[in-house]
Design a protein around this motif. Structure first.
Motif, PDB file in Angstrom:
ATOM      1  N   LEU A 126     -19.616  -9.557  21.163  1.00 31.37           N
ATOM      2  CA  LEU A 126     -20.293  -8.572  22.008  1.00 31.37           C
ATOM      3  C   LEU A 126     -19.237  -7.951  22.918  1.00 31.37           C
ATOM      4  O   LEU A 126     -18.578  -8.661  23.671  1.00 31.37           O
ATOM      5  CB  LEU A 126     -21.386  -9.266  22.840  1.00 31.37           C
ATOM      6  N   TYR A 127     -19.101  -6.637  22.799  1.00 31.90           N
ATOM      7  CA  TYR A 127     -18.099  -5.947  23.607  1.00 31.90           C
ATOM      8  C   TYR A 127     -18.783  -5.241  24.777  1.00 31.90           C
ATOM      9  O   TYR A 127     -19.732  -4.479  24.587  1.00 31.90           O
ATOM     10  CB  TYR A 127     -17.342  -4.925  22.760  1.00 31.90           C
ATOM     11  N   ILE A 128     -18.288  -5.513  25.971  1.00 34.78           N
ATOM     12  CA  ILE A 128     -18.839  -4.874  27.161  1.00 34.78           C
ATOM     13  C   ILE A 128     -17.710  -4.232  27.942  1.00 34.78           C
ATOM     14  O   ILE A 128     -16.669  -4.853  28.173  1.00 34.78           O
ATOM     15  CB  ILE A 128     -19.563  -5.896  28.076  1.00 34.78           C
ATOM     16  N   GLN A 129     -17.936  -2.998  28.358  1.00 36.05           N
ATOM     17  CA  GLN A 129     -16.971  -2.327  29.220  1.00 36.05           C
ATOM     18  C   GLN A 129     -17.658  -2.076  30.560  1.00 36.05           C
ATOM     19  O   GLN A 129     -18.741  -1.500  30.610  1.00 36.05           O
ATOM     20  CB  GLN A 129     -16.569  -0.996  28.584  1.00 36.05           C
ATOM     21  N   ARG A 130     -17.035  -2.566  31.619  1.00 31.10           N
ATOM     22  CA  ARG A 130     -17.692  -2.471  32.932  1.00 31.10           C
ATOM     23  C   ARG A 130     -16.766  -1.930  34.002  1.00 31.10           C
ATOM     24  O   ARG A 130     -15.586  -2.272  34.049  1.00 31.10           O
ATOM     25  CB  ARG A 130     -18.200  -3.855  33.367  1.00 31.10           C
TER      26      ARG A 130
END
Lengths: 241, 241
Positions: A126-130
DNA sequence: GCCGATTTGTCCGTATGTATC
DNA sequence: CGATACATACGGACAAATCGG
């Protein structure tokens, strides 16, 4: 959870050092004195002192005693130490925190990602950019890769609060060790798009692999920080050869 | 110096992990097995394992065993870890090292220097400015402030080799703990004069206070590194709350 | 699901070595 | 030299988590 005796002594001595019950450069009570004070064995006292030594709070001296070498340091806006979530660090640094989700998608690790993250090729991630705000200013850009199997039910709503809180609380995952590498890198287009770097053309970058208590790597993160608000602290002890 | 049993076990296990006698993710022998193998007490084995844990080499799991989580990492040209001299790091990083002395003067700590370095105002210091070359390229600019009393007989010739070697060998000073802070800062005129930053307008900066085995701070150093050749590594363990 | 064996975590008491004062 | 203080090591005990039958 730790109601261990050594942990109680550790915390108690730590507070006494921080509040200057023992002054800088002053000797702590001898181990035997502390044994009587806390009514425990000498090994237990020694374990607490060992932890304080690792924290850079005290310095044991063979045949002499244990010296307090703690000095409160001037802190930058955002100081990194230990394994902490962004939320925890913000509270410790007394800043108001806000997180904006830029991306939230499933991906499968290809050759390139596998090499970079340490996950095996073909692993579902799961890729998350924050984007992280402190007191309303965007300062940190995070790229997270989570092992999909390890973070069931993770939603963008949760990711905008605290992933660690969710993992440790709801999922019951125990976070154990984190291997970090700190570098300085050129800014990217994404960095520039979201963060006002005020003349800097580079950022402080922390990349980390985090393992759970089963020794399984469940996270790879690249955390890109604004230079002006970034500080990393460390205490090292020299090993005799 | 340490011919301690736990240290022998630590080094032995460490080598076996690095040479993959135990594979990544594999379990080490149980503590009781190791007790028989090394013919020592369980506490001694446990101490060795505790050090490997602090190094991020293994992960003990309650009721299950101790797992090898060591992965060799890709290293930058210059990787920082532990307390090491420039010379020692160069050897570990397999680089040819050379040092050029830019300044070598006595100074007395005024208000400003005292605040910055942690030394008391009025303290007599030795200030050294050094340019460090790796494989012939200037990459690091060091500003050292030594407690004058602690480094008797230190000459520019010695400073161009290894100050630590001199202190630990000839002077008999024992280096114990070092508190370090890592930041990213704008380049200065001095930086630009000596180092080709190839487009970067900032450097990786390590500031450190180093203490001897009497708990006396004898050094303050600011070490400014070229971003492309700099890497700092760290292992953190999460404390249960 | 229970039970016993295994394994790590915490703690104790004691003994001996080494450095300092 | 003796007293004090930290460093290493041993052996034992019990707790807590895990695993296999």
């Amino acid at each position: 959870m730790p109601k261990a005796i050594y942990d109680h002594i550790y915390k108690d001595l730590k507070e006494k050092i921080e509040t200057e019950v023992y002054a800088y450069q002053e000797m702590l009570p001898s181990e035997n004195t502390l044994v009587r004070e806390y009514d425990c064995s000498r090994n237990t006292v020694r374990r607490a002192i060992a932890e304080l030594t690792a924290d850079g709070y005290v310095q044991p001296m063979h045949g002499k005693g244990v010296r307090n070498i703690f000095q409160p340091v001037e802190q930058a806006a955002y100081t990194v130490g230990g394994i902490e979530s962004f939320k925890e660090s913000s509270i410790r640094n007394k800043k108001q925190a806000y997180t904006r989700i830029l991306q939230f998608t499933d991906i499968t690790a290809d050759e390139k990602i596998a090499k970079k993250t340490g996950f095996r090729k073909g692993t579902l991630l799961l890729y998350i950019q924050r984007l992280r705000f402190l007191n309303g200013i965007p300062l940190i850009l995070d790229h997270n890769y989570f092992l999909k199997d390890a973070v069931p039910g993770l939603t963008p709503e949760i990711a905008s609060q605290s992933v660690y809180e969710y993992l440790e609380g709801t999922v019951g995952l125990a976070i154990a060790t984190s291997k970090r590498t700190l570098t300085v890198e050129h800014v990217t287009q994404i960095d520039e798009k979201y963060i006002d770097l005020k003349g800097y053309n580079c950022m402080a970058v922390i990349t980390s692999q985090t393992f759970d208590d089963n020794g399984i790597q469940f996270e790879y993160t690249q955390s890109r920080h604004h230079p002006d608000y970034f500080q990393f602290q460390d205490v090292a002890t020299r090993k005799t050869r």
